[in-house]
Design a protein around this motif. Structure first.
Motif, PDB file in Angstrom:
ATOM      1  N   CYS A  31      -5.662 -20.941 -47.484  1.00  0.00           N
ATOM      2  CA  CYS A  31      -5.015 -19.949 -46.764  1.00  0.00           C
ATOM      3  C   CYS A  31      -4.609 -20.688 -45.684  1.00  0.00           C
ATOM      4  O   CYS A  31      -5.207 -21.916 -45.254  1.00  0.00           O
ATOM      5  N   LYS A  32      -3.498 -20.337 -45.009  1.00  0.00           N
ATOM      6  CA  LYS A  32      -2.617 -20.890 -44.107  1.00  0.00           C
ATOM      7  C   LYS A  32      -2.168 -20.232 -43.181  1.00  0.00           C
ATOM      8  O   LYS A  32      -1.418 -19.062 -43.663  1.00  0.00           O
ATOM      9  N   PRO A  33      -1.926 -20.144 -41.875  1.00  0.00           N
ATOM     10  CA  PRO A  33      -1.251 -19.094 -40.971  1.00  0.00           C
ATOM     11  C   PRO A  33       0.297 -19.472 -41.045  1.00  0.00           C
ATOM     12  O   PRO A  33       0.774 -20.536 -41.439  1.00  0.00           O
ATOM     13  N   THR A  34       0.906 -18.366 -41.146  1.00  0.00           N
ATOM     14  CA  THR A  34       2.535 -18.341 -41.098  1.00  0.00           C
ATOM     15  C   THR A  34       3.184 -17.741 -39.714  1.00  0.00           C
ATOM     16  O   THR A  34       4.173 -18.208 -39.434  1.00  0.00           O
ATOM     17  N   ASP A  35       2.361 -16.960 -38.788  1.00  0.00           N
ATOM     18  CA  ASP A  35       2.945 -16.783 -37.802  1.00  0.00           C
ATOM     19  C   ASP A  35       1.747 -16.437 -36.718  1.00  0.00           C
ATOM     20  O   ASP A  35       1.043 -15.451 -36.909  1.00  0.00           O
ATOM     21  N   THR A  36       1.430 -17.275 -35.607  1.00  0.00           N
ATOM     22  CA  THR A  36       0.246 -17.127 -34.902  1.00  0.00           C
ATOM     23  C   THR A  36       0.437 -16.055 -33.779  1.00  0.00           C
ATOM     24  O   THR A  36      -0.386 -15.493 -33.015  1.00  0.00           O
ATOM     25  N   SER A  37       1.865 -15.659 -33.570  1.00  0.00           N
ATOM     26  CA  SER A  37       2.021 -14.649 -32.588  1.00  0.00           C
ATOM     27  C   SER A  37       1.425 -14.823 -31.185  1.00  0.00           C
ATOM     28  O   SER A  37       0.762 -14.028 -30.577  1.00  0.00           O
ATOM     29  N   PRO A  38       1.701 -16.140 -30.592  1.00  0.00           N
ATOM     30  CA  PRO A  38       0.912 -16.381 -29.460  1.00  0.00           C
ATOM     31  C   PRO A  38       1.175 -15.533 -28.193  1.00  0.00           C
ATOM     32  O   PRO A  38       0.367 -15.346 -27.191  1.00  0.00           O
ATOM     33  N   SER A  39       2.414 -14.913 -28.250  1.00  0.00           N
ATOM     34  CA  SER A  39       2.734 -14.075 -27.314  1.00  0.00           C
ATOM     35  C   SER A  39       2.140 -12.569 -27.276  1.00  0.00           C
ATOM     36  O   SER A  39       2.340 -11.812 -26.317  1.00  0.00           O
ATOM     37  N   GLN A  40       1.640 -12.360 -28.381  1.00  0.00           N
ATOM     38  CA  GLN A  40       0.744 -11.164 -28.598  1.00  0.00           C
ATOM     39  C   GLN A  40      -0.550 -11.239 -29.138  1.00  0.00           C
ATOM     40  O   GLN A  40      -0.593 -11.044 -30.436  1.00  0.00           O
ATOM     41  N   PRO A  41      -1.455 -11.597 -28.297  1.00  0.00           N
ATOM     42  CA  PRO A  41      -2.922 -11.958 -28.710  1.00  0.00           C
ATOM     43  C   PRO A  41      -3.465 -10.609 -29.228  1.00  0.00           C
ATOM     44  O   PRO A  41      -4.358 -11.014 -30.133  1.00  0.00           O
ATOM     45  N   ASP A  42      -3.139  -9.545 -29.338  1.00  0.00           N
ATOM     46  CA  ASP A  42      -3.717  -8.315 -29.928  1.00  0.00           C
ATOM     47  C   ASP A  42      -3.233  -8.079 -31.195  1.00  0.00           C
ATOM     48  O   ASP A  42      -3.870  -7.146 -32.016  1.00  0.00           O
ATOM     49  N   LEU A  43      -2.503  -8.944 -31.546  1.00  0.00           N
ATOM     50  CA  LEU A  43      -1.971  -8.813 -33.189  1.00  0.00           C
ATOM     51  C   LEU A  43      -2.610  -9.598 -34.005  1.00  0.00           C
ATOM     52  O   LEU A  43      -3.169 -10.820 -33.307  1.00  0.00           O
ATOM     53  N   PRO A  44      -2.766  -9.276 -35.208  1.00  0.00           N
ATOM     54  CA  PRO A  44      -3.548 -10.339 -36.212  1.00  0.00           C
ATOM     55  C   PRO A  44      -2.951 -11.443 -36.559  1.00  0.00           C
ATOM     56  O   PRO A  44      -1.619 -11.328 -36.431  1.00  0.00           O
ATOM     57  N   VAL A  45      -3.373 -12.647 -36.851  1.00  0.00           N
ATOM     58  CA  VAL A  45      -2.487 -13.665 -37.375  1.00  0.00           C
ATOM     59  C   VAL A  45      -2.269 -13.487 -38.770  1.00  0.00           C
ATOM     60  O   VAL A  45      -2.860 -13.361 -39.633  1.00  0.00           O
TER      61      VAL A  45
ATOM     62  N   CYS B 213      -2.253 -16.946 -48.504  1.00  0.00           N
ATOM     63  CA  CYS B 213      -3.472 -17.267 -49.344  1.00  0.00           C
ATOM     64  C   CYS B 213      -3.141 -17.364 -50.780  1.00  0.00           C
ATOM     65  O   CYS B 213      -1.988 -16.869 -51.167  1.00  0.00           O
ATOM     66  N   ALA B 214      -3.515 -18.497 -51.393  1.00  0.00           N
ATOM     67  CA  ALA B 214      -3.209 -18.836 -52.936  1.00  0.00           C
ATOM     68  C   ALA B 214      -3.594 -17.772 -53.594  1.00  0.00           C
ATOM     69  O   ALA B 214      -4.890 -17.194 -53.660  1.00  0.00           O
ATOM     70  N   VAL B 215      -2.967 -17.228 -54.625  1.00  0.00           N
ATOM     71  CA  VAL B 215      -3.249 -16.564 -55.637  1.00  0.00           C
ATOM     72  C   VAL B 215      -3.589 -17.015 -57.001  1.00  0.00           C
ATOM     73  O   VAL B 215      -2.893 -17.805 -57.631  1.00  0.00           O
ATOM     74  N   ARG B 216      -4.969 -16.838 -57.333  1.00  0.00           N
ATOM     75  CA  ARG B 216      -5.389 -17.527 -58.512  1.00  0.00           C
ATOM     76  C   ARG B 216      -4.787 -16.737 -59.994  1.00  0.00           C
ATOM     77  O   ARG B 216      -4.464 -17.398 -60.804  1.00  0.00           O
TER      78      ARG B 216
END
Length: 713
Positions: free
Chosen positions: A600-614, A618-621
């Motif tokens: 898994c790797k992040p696509t959007d860390t949204s630093p200006s909105q810390p109350d939102l999820p990151v 993730c890879a699909v097997r």
């Protein structure tokens, strides 16, 4: 010495100019000293002049001469109309540059220009470094304004803010500044929109006007975008109705429709419309009409929508209880859905002939039944929502809308009721069951009304109960392996962490409440814990798939990006007890997906909105569509992760062998049907005993079935 190809004479060597007064001019005579035809151009250069501030301070005639033969002359007239440098007083040397596109030669001459104190009105330039601003109601945004004095005298300037309500401007709509010649000043206006109901979400144009005491007004325009905020509250009154409205002692054919009042309070700054749709398992059994079909929601006001329900009454029999669900959908999805997204309604329909007239027959039947022992039903009488194997795989528990928990004994290839069959009777529908891992004779039941009940299975005795919010129904439960923590997923979008210190715990305060940003609330349909108890997975409506870090609960959750809208749903998630990082998922589009959580790797860390999820990818097997593309409501993985069983709306229960890499076995890509119900299947579980693999399933046909599966060699 190389011969000059251009020569020229200036009519004046020095000029005096007063800004605001008459223009001054001089002539330049250019001689073609070359041996060919040539055209000539002239440029006037002032040291320190800025073309952005004073783009045109002189005129030239002609701008480019016609081609002249050798020895011919061209006369240019230069008129100075403004000072080359704003606010400058004194003497400067101007350079007169003469050049030709046909000749390599160019000539430069100096002209002394004396600039005196100017006369006339003040000239200003006003600018906004940023033209578009954004803010939320009650938040303050700073709007900087720059004013430059293009004149040679000091300016007393009033800056006036236009276009917005004066009450929005914290320190008023006017500023007064003194600006020296050729300099600039910066002024800031503080703008604070009022509360959400008084500041609709839209783009507000505004202007800043600069007003000198003795000059021309100038202005610059910008815009303020007020962002959406708030929510729409949804409630119904009453939530229970009956036909007829009043009971009577005598037969009556009255069947007037009943009315539910649906109330929507718009506590946001978005004016929009709401559309109400009637759902629920009994929706088709009555006639419903929503008035109006689409209602306007004004800011800060409560809008009334009427739901009219009609149902024909039977002549004899008992009263019927119909359960409906009013679902509300907003036209503007920026705020998500209403809160809550649905309201549960109940309609009770009584027979035309009152019960007292049927009492004689009922009494007679009761007397007859009294002489013969009447066995209790050996099965559920309503939809079955959950089935679970005990840890020793010797028994099965099932929970149903008939408000019972039944216990079954595994005898070979079939299930038999344990004793009287009923372990417990609850006051609301049973949505989910989970055995306590370290005390496998204990079971937790999640109910429709939001309560969690704990039961001692051998003694059929309730040992505890706790509720956080009445009516917030529970869709799934999951324990940590040490049984100390219990997690519950709710219809409101909450995930609660209960600290279970004993079987008699009674609490309304969970250890922690997991909740996404208000705009991202969704029904939590399924929960799963990783084998190391460090990651909690929640899933549900809008295809939300969220990972919560239990080792560090204060970190932002991670959301696996799964495309989908409000009608898409993740029904079930599951881990294999002995396989790390393999997460299985099933959804309403009929897909089974196997995720690799180690990739898994992040696509959007949204630093200006810390109350939102990151957001993460993730890879699909592996991923496949089973059950003919209908909803797959339940999946389960064997502890070793080599078998996956799925159940769907087509009534089929399918077994999928997996490889050690977490993919479908190439020899069985279509799966193996091991059971078929007459209605949709809501729950499935898989276990292994000494004789092999067992699969139990149940659903809307009210049946709980067991199948023993032969293992492939």
């Amino acid at each position: 010495m190389e011969k000059r190809e251009i020569s020229a004479t200036l009519s004046e060597q020095a000029l005096t100019f007063r800004p605001g007064g008459p223009a001054v001019s001089f002539d330049v005579t250019v001689i073609n000293e070359s041996d060919r035809f040539a055209s000539f151009q002239l440029e006037l250069i002032a040291p320190g002049s800025d073309r952005n501030l004073v783009p045109q301070w002189y005129t030239l005639s002609p701008e480019v001469s016609t081609k002249k033969p050798p020895g011919d002359r061209t006369q240019f007239k230069v008129v100075i109309t403004n000072a080359p440098i704003l606010g400058f007083i004194g003497t400067m040397n101007l350079t007169v540059r003469i050049f030709s596109s046909e000749l390599r030669d160019e000539r430069k001459y100096l002209l002394r220009l004396v600039i005196e104190q100017g006369i006339g009105s003040t000239l200003l330039r006003v600018d906004l470094p940023v033209r578009q601003f954004q803010t939320y109601p009650c938040n303050t945004v700073e709007i900087p304004v720059r004013v430059r004095n293009l004149s040679q005298q000091s300016a007393d300037v009033v800056l006036r803010f236009l276009g917005l309500e004066s009450s929005w401007l914290v320190s008023g709509a006017e500023r007064r500044v003194q600006i020296d010649p050729g300099t600039q000043a910066e002024v800031t206006f503080s703008c604070q929109p009022p509360v959400a109901t008084q500041a609709p979400s839209q783009d507000y144009p505004f202007a800043i006007e600069a007003i000198p005491q003795d000059g021309t007004r100038t202005r610059v325009e910008g815009s303020l975008d007020v962002l959406p905020i708030g929510f729409v509250q949804f409630r119904a009154t009453p939530q229970k109705q009956r036909i007829p409205a009043q009971g009577g002692w005598w037969p009556s054919t009255q069947a007037d429709p009943v009315t539910y009042e649906l109330l929507f309070k718009n506590a946001s700054n978005v004016a929009q419309q709401v559309n109400v749709q009637i759902q629920g398992k009994d929706q088709a059994r009555c006639t419903n009409q929503v008035i109006p079909l689409e209602a306007n929601l004004s800011l800060g006001e409560t809008t009334h929508v009427m739901l009219e329900a009609r149902k024909s009454r039977p002549w004899v029999g008992f009263s019927q209880t119909l359960r409906l669900e009013a679902a509300a959908f907003l036209s503007d999805q920026r705020l998500g859905s209403v809160d809550p997204a649905t309201q549960s309604l109940e309609l009770k329909v009584f027979p035309i002939i009152p019960l007292w007239l049927q009492a004689a027959l009922i009494a007679l039947l009761a007397a007859l039944i009294a002489f013969w022992p009447r066995p209790r039903p050996e099965g559920h009488t309503d939809f079955v929502n959950s089935v679970r194997f005990s840890g020793d795989v010797l028994s099965v528990l099932s929970g149903s809308d008939d408000r019972t928990i039944r216990r079954w004994t595994v005898e070979g290839d079939s299930l038999q009721p344990k004793g009287k069959g009923i372990l417990a009777t609850t006051d609301k529908s049973v949505r989910v069951l989970r055995f306590v891992p370290e005390n496998n004779d204990q079971v937790a039941a999640g109910l429709e009304n939001g309560a969690v009940q704990l039961w001692n299975v051998p003694e059929a005795k309730q040992t505890g109960a706790f509720t956080y919010r009445q009516g917030d129904r529970i869709f799934d439960l999951v324990f940590t392996k040490d049984s100390h923590s219990l997690f519950s997923g709710h219809g409101s979008g909450l995930v609660l962490w209960w600290d279970r210190k004993s079987d008699t715990t009674k609490s309304t305060k969970p250890k922690r409440i997991f909740k996404l940003n208000k705009d991202l609330d969704y029904t939590v349909q399924a929960l799963a814990l990783s084998p190391d108890d460090r990651t909690l997975v929640s899933a549900g409506r809008y295809n939300r798939l969220v990972l919560w870090n239990l080792a560090n609960p204060n970190t932002r959750p991670q959301r696996i990006v799964v495309p989908g809208g409000q009608n898409d749903l993740i029904w079930s998630v599951a881990f294999a007890a002995k396989v790390p990082n393999l997460l299985a998922m099933s959804d309403s589009s009929g897909y089974v997906t196997l995720w690799d959580l180690s990739q898994c790797k992040p696509t959007d860390t949204s630093p200006s909105q810390p109350d939102l999820p990151v957001d993460i990818e993730c890879a699909v097997r592996d991923q496949w569509q089973g059950h003919g593309g209908v909803s797959i409501r339940a999946i389960a993985l064997s502890p070793d992760g080599r078998l996956l069983v799925s159940a769907g709306d087509d009534g089929r229960v399918v077994l999928w062998p997996l490889t050690s890499q977490g993919k479908r076995d190439p020899k069985a890509v279509e799966g193996k049907e091991i059971d078929r119900h007459s209605a949709k299947v809501n729950s499935v579980d898989i276990a292994r005993d000494q004789q092999g693999i067992l699969v139990v399933s149940a659903g809307d046909d009210k049946q709980v079935t067991l199948r023993r599966v032969a293992e492939e060699p």
